[in-house]
Design an enzyme around this catalytic site. Structure first.
Site, short mmCIF file in Angstrom:
data_model
loop_
_atom_site.label_atom_id
_atom_site.label_comp_id
_atom_site.label_asym_id
_atom_site.label_seq_id
_atom_site.Cartn_x
_atom_site.Cartn_y
_atom_site.Cartn_z
N ASP A 137 -2.15 5.64 -5.47
CA ASP A 137 -2.34 4.75 -4.33
C ASP A 137 -2.50 3.30 -4.78
O ASP A 137 -3.55 2.91 -5.28
CB ASP A 137 -3.57 5.20 -3.54
CG ASP A 137 -3.83 4.37 -2.29
OD1 ASP A 137 -3.00 3.49 -1.98
OD2 ASP A 137 -4.86 4.59 -1.65
N ASP A 185 0.82 -1.20 0.00
CA ASP A 185 0.00 0.00 0.00
C ASP A 185 0.86 1.25 0.00
O ASP A 185 1.52 1.57 0.99
CB ASP A 185 -0.91 -0.01 1.23
CG ASP A 185 -1.90 1.15 1.24
OD1 ASP A 185 -2.10 1.75 0.17
OD2 ASP A 185 -2.46 1.44 2.30
#
Length: 488
Positions: free
Chosen positions: A274, A72
């Site tokens: 992201d 992430d």
């Protein structure tokens, strides 16, 4: 981090340490492999197309306990679920448990608790994980990081942990202790595995068998053309950086029938790159224009926009341009934006309307609720992206899909410029282009001459897949982490 409401693709990553770089490779459906040559370590692991997002197989503790964690770029903590957490132990038909592994501190000789009750991370959908901070060894196929600070999820609504590689100022500890700690990218540099706190991401295409995240360098064989660097934008124009946010200058839709610039009432388009977000989220009005272009419709049943799966075969693309008219542009084809609703079993079908009988797929551009907006995996797969946390820059270029060649170039030193990158001229940090079209000239090309939309999607689904889709929505992680210093 925000994951799709539906399972899209799960990928396990392996690592390779290479002269001043550390690389995690992705390979599809192969057993683990590890080889050593010229002082480097190359590893590959299997691609699991089950959970949304990209996953890394790691070992935590001594001896190492095997755990699979989600990669992430939108968060900053490494955390693992505790083997005693209820979500891991209370397995039921509705709770499959921690199928990607959990961590038992009692089984590690090097475990050191450093913050009892201080780990507390919450996501915008209300999901959370709480527990302790600890330090222990962290290993990825032979590459060992010693005494890495991690979170231990003792009480969690999330069944798998994460590897957050963002800015320290976005760590969960900011909200509990008002302090930060050296996270994974920084510790890699401190332990001299890389020269500078930076990494590059090459996810490859949706069905690819290989891909990588490379700490400390770039791979010039993984992109086309030139790398262009743009500035990362800090919240409120300050000097504290918390997210990989950049100016999204324009989004255009191009098909054989024309090109349209999507419009929005937003004064500024700030977007976060992201990898923990499986889809791309644009302003409501801009997303609706994108849906109209391809004939997508919002489904109240699923809580997202869907299209006939055949749209993925359409000859068209969406172009994302950053930081002004002279900034870098990434084209994302429809084949990368039309996704299966779930993994395994027959897909649900439209039971009425002009698309009756056609399989239903998820569209990779959805509607966001507010700035910053999110460019997730449906965008990132089409781009080679370099994240430079020292110079606060992003470098980007069109990806070289399925490249089998490699040419790794390490950052020369801490704070050195991004290798091979040229800064975008006349960068705009706040503006965006305005739509000048009347109508949607590209739409007919996307629809293959049929301008009809998919029609009302309320109760028009058929097929056994709908039950699986519903359960997937209930159990897939959703939401960006909200802690520390964030966007207001």
């Amino acid at each position: 981090m925000r994951a799709s409401p539906l399972a899209v693709a799960g990928v396990a990553l392996a690592s390779a340490a290479q002269a001043q770089v550390v690389q995690f490779d992705i390979e599809k459906r192969h057993a683990p492999r590890l080889s050593r040559r010229d002082g480097t370590i190359d590893g590959t692991l299997s691609n699991q197309r089950v959970q949304g997002g990209y996953f890394i197989n790691v070992q935590v503790g001594s001896p190492g306990q095997n755990i699979t964690l989600q990669l992430d770029t939108g968060s900053s903590d490494v955390w693992v679920p505790s083997s005693t957490a209820a979500i891991c132990t209370q397995v039921s038909e509705r709770n499959p448990g921690c199928q990607f592994g959990s961590f038992n501190p009692d089984d590690s000789d090097t475990f050191d608790e450093v913050g009892q009750g201080l780990f507390d991370i919450t996501y915008v959908d209300g999901s959370s994980s709480k527990g302790d901070y600890f330090q222990d060894n962290f290993q990825i196929n032979g590459v060992t990081v010693k005494n890495l600070t991690m979170g231990l999820g003792l009480s969690s609504s999330i069944p798998n942990g994460l590897i957050g590689v963002g800015y320290m100022n976005d760590e969960a500890s900011v909200s509990t202790t008002r302090s930060t700690y050296p996270n994974l990218p920084i510790v890699l540099q401190q332990q001299k595995l890389i020269n500078s706190v930076a990494f590059s991401l090459w996810l490859n295409d949706l069905d690819a068998s290989t891909g990588s995240i490379l700490f400390g360098g770039i791979d010039t064989e993984k992109y086309h053309g030139d790398l262009t660097s743009i500035d990362i934008i800090s919240p409120n124009g300050g000097k504290t950086f918390t997210e990989f946010a950049v100016n999204l200058y324009s989004v255009q839709a191009t098909s054989p029938s024309g090109t349209d610039t999507l419009s929005t009432s937003e004064d500024t388009l700030i977007a976060v790159l992201d990898s923990g977000t499986t889809l791309t989220y644009l302003p409501q009005d801009m997303a609706e224009e994108a849906w109209n272009e391809v004939g997508a419709e919002y489904s109240n049943e699923l809580g997202l926009a869907v299209v006939p799966c055949s749209v993925g075969n359409t000859n068209g693309f969406f172009s994302f341009t950053f930081a002004g008219t002279d900034g870098p542009t990434i084209n994302v084809t429809l084949s990368e934006l039309v996704l299966d609703l779930f993994s395994g079993g027959p897909a649900p079908r439209f039971s009425s309307g002009p698309n009756k009988g056609q399989s239903i797929c998820e569209f990779g551009i959805q509607n966001g609720t507010g700035s910053p907006f999110l460019l997730g995996d449906t965008f990132l797969r089409s781009a080679f992206v370099v994240y430079d946390l020292v110079n606060n820059q992003i470098a980007i270029a069109p990806t070289n899909f399925n490249s089998t060649r490699t040419n790794v170039v390490a950052f020369a030193s801490s704070g050195a410029p991004i290798p091979s990158a040229t800064a975008a001229p006349n960068q705009s940090r706040t503006g965006h282009s305005s739509s000048t079209h009347s109508g949607l000239s590209a739409a007919s090309g996307f629809h293959d001459g049929d301008d009809e939309n998919a029609g009302s999607l309320t109760s028009v689904f058929s097929g056994p897949g709908m039950a699986v889709v519903g359960m997937t929505i209930c159990y897939t992680l959703l939401g960006s982490a909200i802690f520390g210093i964030g966007w207001l």
